[in-house]
Motif scaffolding. Sequence first.
Motif, mmCIF file in Angstrom:
data_model
loop_
_atom_site.group_PDB
_atom_site.id
_atom_site.type_symbol
_atom_site.label_atom_id
_atom_site.label_comp_id
_atom_site.label_asym_id
_atom_site.label_seq_id
_atom_site.Cartn_x
_atom_site.Cartn_y
_atom_site.Cartn_z
ATOM 1 N N ARG A 1 0.829 -1.212 0.000
ATOM 2 C CA ARG A 1 0.000 0.000 0.000
ATOM 3 C C ARG A 1 0.862 1.260 0.000
ATOM 4 N NH1 ARG A 1 -5.044 1.500 2.292
ATOM 5 N NH2 ARG A 1 -5.411 3.644 1.636
ATOM 6 N N VAL A 2 1.890 1.248 0.818
ATOM 7 C CA VAL A 2 2.774 2.417 0.902
ATOM 8 C C VAL A 2 3.462 2.668 -0.433
ATOM 9 C CG1 VAL A 2 4.919 3.260 1.923
ATOM 10 C CG2 VAL A 2 3.145 2.309 3.385
ATOM 11 N N LYS A 3 3.938 1.613 -1.073
ATOM 12 C CA LYS A 3 4.608 1.782 -2.363
ATOM 13 C C LYS A 3 3.636 2.218 -3.448
ATOM 14 C CE LYS A 3 8.464 -1.413 -1.689
ATOM 15 N NZ LYS A 3 9.110 -2.684 -2.135
ATOM 16 N N GLN A 4 2.459 1.606 -3.456
ATOM 17 C CA GLN A 4 1.469 1.917 -4.479
ATOM 18 C C GLN A 4 1.022 3.370 -4.382
ATOM 19 O OE1 GLN A 4 -2.023 -0.519 -4.258
ATOM 20 N NE2 GLN A 4 -3.009 0.421 -6.005
ATOM 21 N N GLU A 5 0.861 3.849 -3.168
ATOM 22 C CA GLU A 5 0.374 5.215 -2.974
ATOM 23 C C GLU A 5 1.511 6.242 -2.949
ATOM 24 O OE1 GLU A 5 -2.691 6.073 -2.904
ATOM 25 O OE2 GLU A 5 -3.694 4.137 -2.712
ATOM 26 N N ALA A 6 2.756 5.788 -3.152
ATOM 27 C CA ALA A 6 3.908 6.697 -3.142
ATOM 28 C C ALA A 6 3.911 7.541 -1.866
ATOM 29 C CB ALA A 6 3.907 7.575 -4.381
ATOM 30 N N TYR A 7 3.970 6.854 -0.742
ATOM 31 C CA TYR A 7 3.845 7.485 0.579
ATOM 32 C C TYR A 7 4.775 8.686 0.753
ATOM 33 C CZ TYR A 7 4.075 7.893 5.685
ATOM 34 O OH TYR A 7 4.063 8.363 6.961
ATOM 35 N N VAL A 8 6.062 8.472 0.567
ATOM 36 C CA VAL A 8 7.031 9.543 0.819
ATOM 37 C C VAL A 8 6.801 10.722 -0.126
ATOM 38 C CG1 VAL A 8 9.486 10.124 0.809
ATOM 39 C CG2 VAL A 8 8.732 7.941 1.763
ATOM 40 N N ALA A 9 6.368 10.441 -1.344
ATOM 41 C CA ALA A 9 6.154 11.509 -2.319
ATOM 42 C C ALA A 9 5.009 12.434 -1.923
ATOM 43 C CB ALA A 9 5.877 10.912 -3.698
ATOM 44 N N ARG A 10 4.129 11.959 -1.067
ATOM 45 C CA ARG A 10 2.996 12.790 -0.625
ATOM 46 C C ARG A 10 3.419 13.835 0.410
ATOM 47 N NH1 ARG A 10 -2.556 10.910 -0.394
ATOM 48 N NH2 ARG A 10 -2.930 9.388 -2.040
ATOM 49 N N LEU A 11 4.547 13.607 1.073
ATOM 50 C CA LEU A 11 4.973 14.472 2.165
ATOM 51 C C LEU A 11 5.602 15.748 1.621
ATOM 52 C CD1 LEU A 11 6.628 11.779 4.452
ATOM 53 C CD2 LEU A 11 4.272 12.628 4.533
ATOM 54 N N ARG A 12 5.192 16.875 2.184
ATOM 55 C CA ARG A 12 5.758 18.171 1.820
ATOM 56 C C ARG A 12 6.281 18.838 3.089
ATOM 57 N NH1 ARG A 12 5.745 16.162 -2.226
ATOM 58 N NH2 ARG A 12 4.721 16.670 -4.212
ATOM 59 N N TYR A 13 7.614 19.017 3.151
ATOM 60 C CA TYR A 13 8.239 19.553 4.354
ATOM 61 C C TYR A 13 8.408 21.059 4.265
ATOM 62 C CZ TYR A 13 9.379 14.711 5.485
ATOM 63 O OH TYR A 13 9.294 13.370 5.774
ATOM 64 N N PHE A 14 8.207 21.721 5.378
ATOM 65 C CA PHE A 14 8.368 23.172 5.461
ATOM 66 C C PHE A 14 9.475 23.520 6.442
ATOM 67 C CE2 PHE A 14 4.380 22.762 3.432
ATOM 68 C CZ PHE A 14 4.094 23.938 2.797
#
Length: 277
Positions: free
Chosen positions: A264-277
Motif C-alpha cells: 500500500r505504501v509503495k502503491q500510494e507513493a507514501y514519501v512523495a505525498r509528504l511536503r516539508y516546510f
Amino acid sequence: MLKDSVYDRVSEIHSEQPWFVLGAARDFLLYHSDIPEISHFYSFEADPYTEQVLAIPDGCVDILFDCDECRPTAKVCGTTLEATNAEFIHNHRYFGVRFAPGLTPDFLQASANELIEHQLNLLDVAPIASIIFEQIIRCSVFADQVAIFEKFYANQCARKSSKLTLFAVNEIFVHKGNIQIQDLAESTGCSTRTIQRQFLADMGMSPKAFSRIIRCQSAVYDLNHSKNVTFADLAFDLGFSDQSHFLREFKKLVSVTPLDYLHRVKQEAYVARLRYF
C-alpha cells in the motif's frame, strides 16, 4: 540516573500516522518544530474517496483543528492502543500539533489516563487556548498556523514526570521498545511494582504498553523509509521472538499485515505525498 535528556531522545523517535498521509486528498504538509516537546505540525485535506482513516498507536498527544468554515472544532487526541477510526470529515482541512511521544502539555486540564484512547474538546480542557483557536481556524496558511501555535506554546511547558518514569521512557526510546520491565528494575534498583505504579501515574499506561507502541512505530518508520528492509531482519532488530510474532503484532496495531502495508505504501507513493516546510 538519567544519562541523556529525554528531550534529546524524542527527536530520534519517529512518530508516524501513515493512514493520515494516505487519506489526504493531496499533499500532506509537515513541519518539524525546534520546540523539543513538539514532534511536528501537520496539515491536510481529507480525501472524499477514502472511506476510513485509521489512527495507530504512537504514544503521542495531538491537538487537531478542523478548520471548516461553518463548524470549526479542535480536539485533544490521546494515543490509541490499537488501530482506531480517526473520524475525519471528507473535504475538511485539518491542522494538527503532535507532541513528542510520552509528553503531555501542562496547559491541558486532563490526566494522562483521561487522554489515553479519548478525544476531548480542546476548549473544555484548555480554556486558555480559546484565543489561538480562533486565530488558527481563521488562517488558511500552514506556516502561519504553525507560528501562531509556537508563539502560544512559548509561554507553556510539558507536564513533569518523575525521574523514575523519565529514566524508563528514555530507556524504552534507546532500545526502540525492545526492553523488559525486569531490565528497568535492574538499572534503577526499584521494584517492578514501583516502576509500574509510577509509570502508570505519569503516563496513563504501563511500561509494557508504551514499549509496544514505540516498537510498532519503529517498524512502521523502517517500512516507510527503507528501501531494502526485510521482515525477518526487522523482527530480529526489534527483538521479536520470531517473524510470525512480529507479523501478528504488527497487524494488531496497524490493522494490516506488514506485506499488505508495504504494498500500500509503495502503491500510494507514501514519501512523495509528504511536503516539508
